[in-house]
Design an enzyme around this catalytic site. Structure first.
Site, PDB file in Angstrom:
ATOM      1  N   LYS A  24       0.836  -1.200   0.000  1.00 40.62           N
ATOM      2  CA  LYS A  24       0.000   0.000   0.000  1.00 40.62           C
ATOM      3  C   LYS A  24       0.871   1.251   0.000  1.00 40.62           C
ATOM      4  CE  LYS A  24      -1.387   2.165   3.570  1.00 40.62           C
ATOM      5  NZ  LYS A  24      -1.971   2.628   4.836  1.00 40.62           N
ATOM      6  N   ARG A  29       2.336   6.066  -2.910  1.00 40.45           N
ATOM      7  CA  ARG A  29       3.392   7.034  -3.259  1.00 40.45           C
ATOM      8  C   ARG A  29       3.600   7.058  -4.773  1.00 40.45           C
ATOM      9  NH1 ARG A  29       4.085   5.684   1.834  1.00 40.45           N
ATOM     10  NH2 ARG A  29       5.266   6.992   3.295  1.00 40.45           N
ATOM     11  N   SER A 164       3.249  12.012  13.065  1.00 41.63           N
ATOM     12  CA  SER A 164       3.162  11.135  11.895  1.00 41.63           C
ATOM     13  C   SER A 164       4.238  11.481  10.880  1.00 41.63           C
ATOM     14  CB  SER A 164       1.795  11.248  11.227  1.00 41.63           C
ATOM     15  OG  SER A 164       1.752  10.483  10.038  1.00 41.63           O
ATOM     16  N   SER A 165       4.918  10.445  10.383  1.00 36.11           N
ATOM     17  CA  SER A 165       5.888  10.648   9.303  1.00 36.11           C
ATOM     18  C   SER A 165       5.195  11.054   8.009  1.00 36.11           C
ATOM     19  CB  SER A 165       6.688   9.368   9.071  1.00 36.11           C
ATOM     20  OG  SER A 165       5.858   8.333   8.578  1.00 36.11           O
ATOM     21  N   GLU A 308       3.441   0.367  12.968  1.00 32.16           N
ATOM     22  CA  GLU A 308       2.327  -0.349  12.342  1.00 32.16           C
ATOM     23  C   GLU A 308       2.330  -1.839  12.691  1.00 32.16           C
ATOM     24  OE1 GLU A 308       3.851  -0.935   7.830  1.00 32.16           O
ATOM     25  OE2 GLU A 308       4.165   1.013   8.768  1.00 32.16           O
ATOM     26  N   ARG A 380      -5.577  -3.198  11.199  1.00 33.89           N
ATOM     27  CA  ARG A 380      -4.554  -3.954  11.934  1.00 33.89           C
ATOM     28  C   ARG A 380      -5.090  -4.503  13.258  1.00 33.89           C
ATOM     29  NH1 ARG A 380      -0.747  -3.650   8.324  1.00 33.89           N
ATOM     30  NH2 ARG A 380      -0.170  -1.651   7.387  1.00 33.89           N
TER      31      ARG A 380
END
Length: 422
Positions: A24, A29, A164-165, A308, A380
């Site tokens: 994903k 990206r 968050s990155s 994650e 998740r």
């Protein structure tokens, strides 16, 4: 009506080969870069899931042609970006954080909205940064509106990306199209999930962008063209982890074909994590094979860069006799749900002993019983419930369909894995 899914119990050691769809993170990206490229691009073996379909539709709303190729690929043809448009984000962090910079390069009014739960996710860092770079934006959370003029000045900007990155990646992906590029400085607590930023930088460079990340917490992207490309999407290593965890939990053996020798995917860290918990892990030309131990070992680990994986690791820790500590993941409180609270609640409901710390979880393994495992609309969390159900009879996962966010037909893949083991 929300689906209740009785998680299958493993009758013995799981033994299977499981092929997982594309990444994903790489797919979304690549879609953004292809939308901003000089010419048509091809994405081969992309992930087709709710999050990636939302990304494709979001870019399509801005005028980009995303079409199905005859071989299952996506053919992406960029065009002049324009509104008016409405972008549906669902609960996809990559859509709500990667597409606003693209929308700022469009002409016209673009409205963003998403699932009710998405309205709680932090976006002000991204939107304020875009304002500093010259964008006209109304709102600081979903729903919000971008009023594009067809260009963005760019230049220097300082943000706190400790939540968050994706704030960093979202700005970097569009930066070559900004008039001055971007010099992005992070100030604050350490940025989580740095491998995802490494992935962004690597993909930008592969598309011809000039990126300087030599200085810690600073990324410089020069203005310039983005080359069209033809890329094969790697299997999603994070989505592979529940299946590998099945081998670890049951003392079985699971192979995931196509595991790359070199990758920027955060999911690759599962190899060392499972080794620490007693599993045998081997990567060959065939793929990655995990063989579980007779008994899992508890673990003390910092998951800051690979947050994650926390639901999978926490579930295995609840099955590993002894005391485990997961550290460095305070940022998970701002993910699809508050994952730390969710894991504590669901494991403790079934008899576990889980405590939250400032930045993670303390997990003391206890005998567990069946019951309803709530997913909180978090893919998740849903897969974590499936892992637990292998060893704990009577686990029923609420809203298993939320796994469609990143894994098409997870229940079917899970059942097929167990059928292969019989």
């Amino acid at each position: 009506m929300t689906q209740l899914w009785p998680a299958p119990v493993a009758s013995g050691a799981v033994r299977a080969t499981v092929s997982v769809p594309g990444s994903k993170s790489i797919t979304n990206r690549a879609l953004v870069l292809a939308a901003l490229a000089e010419g048509p691009s091809t994405l081969r073996a992309p992930l087709r899931s709710r999050d990636t379909e939302l990304m494709a539709r979001a870019l399509g709303a801005l005028g980009v042609a995303v079409q199905d190729g005859p071989d299952g690929s996506w053919q992406v043809t960029p065009t002049s970006l324009h509104g008016p448009a409405e972008v549906e984000c669902g609960l996809a962090g990559t859509v709500m954080r990667f597409v606003p910079p693209v929308a700022a390069l469009a002409v016209g009014r673009i409205v963003f909205d998403g699932d009710a739960q998405a309205r709680q996710r932090p976006l002000d860092t991204m939107l304020n940064a875009l304002r500093e770079l010259g964008a006209d934006i109304d709102g600081n959370a979903l729903p919000f509106e971008v009023r594009g003029t067809g260009k963005l000045a760019g230049g220097p900007v300082t943000i706190d990306a400790s939540a968050s990155s994706q704030f960093v990646s979202g700005l970097l992906l569009s930066a070559p199209r900004f008039e001055q590029g971007v010099t992005l400085l992070h100030q604050g607590k350490p940025v989580p999930s740095l491998p995802h930023i490494d992935m962004t930088v690597s993909m930008l460079r592969a598309a011809g962008a000039d990126v300087d990340d030599a200085e810690p917490n600073t990324w410089r992207v020069a203005a310039g063209p983005i080359r069209a490309f033809d890329v094969e999407i790697e299997p999603d290593l994070s989505n592979a982890t529940p299946f590998l965890a099945a081998a670890a939990a049951t003392g079985g053996t699971v192979t995931v074909p196509g595991w790359p020798a070199q990758t920027t995917q955060a999911g690759d860290a599962i190899r060392e994590i499972l080794r620490q918990m007693g599993a045998e892990v081997q990567r060959t030309a065939r793929g990655l094979t995990v063989t579980g131990p007779d008994e899992l070992a508890p673990i003390d680990i910092d998951l800051h860069d690979v947050g994650e994986l926390t639901p999978t690791v926490a579930t295995l820790a609840a099955l590993a006799p002894g005391r485990s500590q997961l550290r460095g993941v305070a940022h998970l409180r701002g993910h699809e749900t508050d994952r730390l609270a969710a894991l504590q609640n669901e494991l403790n409901k079934l008899g576990g002993a889980v405590e939250q710390t400032e930045d993670g979880l303390l997990i003391e393994a206890r005998p567990l019983t069946g019951g309803t495992w709530h997913s909180y609309a978090d893919h998740r969390m849903a897969t974590a419930g499936a892992i637990l159900g292998l060893k704990v009879p009577g686990v029923v996962v609420e809203d298993i369909a939320t796994t469609n966010k990143t894994i098409p037909d997870f229940p079917g893949m899970w059942t097929a894995m167990l059928e292969d083991s019989m």
